[in-house]
Design an enzyme around this catalytic site. Sequence first.
Site, PDB file in Angstrom:
ATOM      1  N   SER A 136     -10.132  -1.219   6.083  1.00  0.00           N
ATOM      2  CA  SER A 136      -9.343  -0.884   4.888  1.00  0.00           C
ATOM      3  C   SER A 136      -8.573  -2.047   4.269  1.00  0.00           C
ATOM      4  CB  SER A 136      -8.376   0.258   5.204  1.00  0.00           C
ATOM      5  OG  SER A 136      -9.079   1.462   5.342  1.00  0.00           O
TER       6      SER A 136
ATOM      7  N   LYS B  16       0.845  -1.193   0.000  1.00  0.00           N
ATOM      8  CA  LYS B  16       0.000   0.000   0.000  1.00  0.00           C
ATOM      9  C   LYS B  16       0.884   1.248   0.000  1.00  0.00           C
ATOM     10  CE  LYS B  16      -3.936   1.782   2.748  1.00  0.00           C
ATOM     11  NZ  LYS B  16      -4.824   1.434   3.884  1.00  0.00           N
TER      12      LYS B  16
ATOM     13  N   SER C 286      -9.553   1.418   2.362  1.00  0.00           N
ATOM     14  CA  SER C 286      -8.591   2.284   1.712  1.00  0.00           C
ATOM     15  C   SER C 286      -7.441   1.551   1.022  1.00  0.00           C
ATOM     16  CB  SER C 286      -8.013   3.264   2.733  1.00  0.00           C
ATOM     17  OG  SER C 286      -7.220   2.578   3.683  1.00  0.00           O
TER      18      SER C 286
END
Lengths: 527, 527
Positions: free
Chosen positions: A239, A139, A215
């Site tokens: 997320s 990420k 996310s």
Amino acid sequence: MAITEDWQALVDQKLIDRASQIPPAWKLSSDLTELVRPDASISAFDLLRRTTLLSPRELEITETYSAEKLVGLLATRQITSLEVTTAFCKRAAIAQQLTNCLTEIFFEQAIERAKELDEYILKNGRPMGPFHGLPISLKDTFMIEGQAATLGFISFLRKPTATKNSSLVEMLLEGGAVLYVKTNVPQTLFTCESYNRLFGTTMNPHNLSLTAGGSSSGEGALVGIRGSILGVGSDIGGSIRVPSLCNGIYGFKPTTNRVPYGGQQELLRRGWPGILPAAGPHAQSASDLTFFVRSVLLSKPWLRDSTALAVPWREIPRKTRLTIGVFLNDPMFPVFPPIARALQAAVAKLKSAGHEVIIVTAPPLITGVNGATRSLMLDTNDTISKYLAESGEDPVECVRQLNPAALLNQDVYSLDDVWQFIAEREDYREDWGKVWRENQLDVLLCPASRGTAVPHDKYGAPVYTLIWNFLDFPASVIPYEHASKALDTAEMDGFDGAPCHVQIVGWQFQDEEVLSATETIAEVLNS
Amino acid sequence: MAITEDWQALVDQKLIDRASQIPPAWKLSSDLTELVRPDASISAFDLLRRTTLLSPRELEITETYSAEKLVGLLATRQITSLEVTTAFCKRAAIAQQLTNCLTEIFFEQAIERAKELDEYILKNGRPMGPFHGLPISLKDTFMIEGQAATLGFISFLRKPTATKNSSLVEMLLEGGAVLYVKTNVPQTLFTCESYNRLFGTTMNPHNLSLTAGGSSSGEGALVGIRGSILGVGSDIGGSIRVPSLCNGIYGFKPTTNRVPYGGQQELLRRGWPGILPAAGPHAQSASDLTFFVRSVLLSKPWLRDSTALAVPWREIPRKTRLTIGVFLNDPMFPVFPPIARALQAAVAKLKSAGHEVIIVTAPPLITGVNGATRSLMLDTNDTISKYLAESGEDPVECVRQLNPAALLNQDVYSLDDVWQFIAEREDYREDWGKVWRENQLDVLLCPASRGTAVPHDKYGAPVYTLIWNFLDFPASVIPYEHASKALDTAEMDGFDGAPCHVQIVGWQFQDEEVLSATETIAEVLNS
């Protein structure tokens, strides 16, 4: 407010730089790429199958193995890291062109690293570590030396590239991993969407018109289309789990600070008294979730990262008969027909496999949601909005709706709210404690969302994941079943084929038990 | 402000009730008791040796064995719980008369319980649990069904007696323990002193004119004079370790919420965002500290108490060669000659026993102390002062000085202070993380206080213990050496013979490593 020309020029340059990292030979033809739009109800898998960019061997490498299996082949030199890395770089390049899932691309360095690892094992006769030769995606929040970490904030384009690796990155590298891409996030990271004003929309490979979740949006899409076999996201309200369930993959949110979180790009104001984020894996199988967490914890993160908890990995025996609490639905947040069907089917399968399944009376979701929401509203400095304001970036609609920091006058929150949030969390924990104790649960099975992936910007509040962050309970997502206009309802038309799921939840610090149960349950569901 | 006659009548009655719980046959003669005064520079051990109340067998039981050894004898029926319990009740009765260490006394129930346990083992052929037949004393904060828990607050005399056991109490009872007394605390429990307006002053058995420390004052004095072989206190800034070092016994503050803390008498306002208290043992040996913590954790407290962390006990091998960081002194808080001498002697002994001893550069104590103090000032409701005000009780001098809640206008503290406290804690943790990493420490050895026990009301801020609460690091105290006017300085006259100590500190969650090192180090120091 709108961004100035200066900022726009930086954005344009960033996108050019990103695109330039994909070798010309790996570019898709324009007849495919012109179909790629966030409102196109088409499958990236279908588009991928229409290219011949990936050789049969590359298809085999990227589609046939688990991460753990690949590491086994790499460690015994039955395959080279160069071959594996090239295959995943190529597939990630395709994933990027089909779903817009990447923020930073560094294939050249990855291939260089792969060659070094191949030399290392040849010279030393042993792998560098548990991840030897394996490409792992990250990420955008993780810091990798020399790479940017913009988090999709236009204002972060003026930040220097990272001069220091996040502690997890350092551990992965020492463990022999190959890093090759960083992945996209939604604006502010406080929504479960997939759009930011810097990189645009990440699309769901199952159906481009659906959200990839967030996310950890890019991880979800990238692992979903197997452009990565193992990715690392982070989860403060869902997320990791939401992108996992949206993209039909496995995901695991550990207890906070077991997987080390130190040295990430700044996002939260320092000293955050609310719910803390947890780093964790996205994978194509339950056993790869375990493989990742076990490998990281066996490397003792607390010896290098003062934020990582010194709670060592416990090897536990697999239970042949689990006691599984089931919580099907909260009447205030009803789940949609495909998820209800998946849960019911899972219950039936688990029962007939001999597990004890107990339908439990769950404490109201809203209690946990309210407490969690309060804890997310405590930044009276409104740090994240300032990141937006700096470049003149407007908050997107879902940020306006979901992130109170961008909307509300925060001065209504005071010291008393911290006391209240903590007391509410204690109470809610005890409410769930009763459920666990009375039923002597190993784990809980429940929805992780009301539905499947939904159209972009329509996800709403992640109530079925958020409550477990509030309690700091480890939780995984298992992809299971698909939405079906035949089996569900006609209104499910736009979601036809979208992955469904179940969520497996355990008590705080029982990460080992949740991972073990996730493997057991996944085996039953996949049988 | 002064308490009214109504309240005074309640106080008088409480003291009469307490005294009535000591059987007439166990009362000391008035020629002894009239010597007992908080300003008398005499030893309770000397006074105890001047009585013949304890039989040779009772002296043997209370002075010769460890708790673990006694439990072994009880489990193999080489001794009865009745005999052990009677011996400790009797000695606790004497301790009470010599040091004023008890709040609640229930010898009759204890002896009844002991008889039941003796019958149990006879009937079942096995002990009830790990504490079978062993008397265990508890700080007044623990709830025991049917007993009061006043915490020394006059206003708490109007509270009903406990209707439910604290979770640890429940575990001890299921484990076969015999409960017989609860022990005294200082006013508000937020000082390291031994006086409250309900029960008066607990005195140090080594020298009645010295403080017994606090807030687990009564435990310190009672275990100190062997009126208890195993006691349970709690520690939010030094409250287990300070009474331990004052009274020359072993004490251990675990990582928060490993030993279960649920169901205590209310003291802190609910939702406390600051440093949390930890329950832990007082004992006569390092191995009894381990015995207690291991036995409690092997009973899996998280299965009954939703506040207890599901971090199981780890059996770890004893290290033959420890790497011990040593931090002798912070220039801002210089330690007094007896403690400096004890630390130097410990270092020399550990070196010659073959351990690696590294003098480390410690981050300034004041940084941790300031952060911790901020975290203790966040109750803008001033809950504890209200407990005092309700009965018209005046705060004592050390409360005025040390507990900002009683002194300062708390409205200067705001939500931002929580953010700042957490950020400061993170920074301080990283400062210490560097020390741990650079030296690859197993544990740290340091003072737990600047000096020995001091005259009543003179202890001051517990800076050498408080910083480890701030960081939530487990820490033990080993009694070692004694103050000596010959070896130290002439000003040490009033402290001659007072116990000295060392403190052993480990990283958060490394309770097992700290306990193991404490045993190893104690063996070296006692050899």
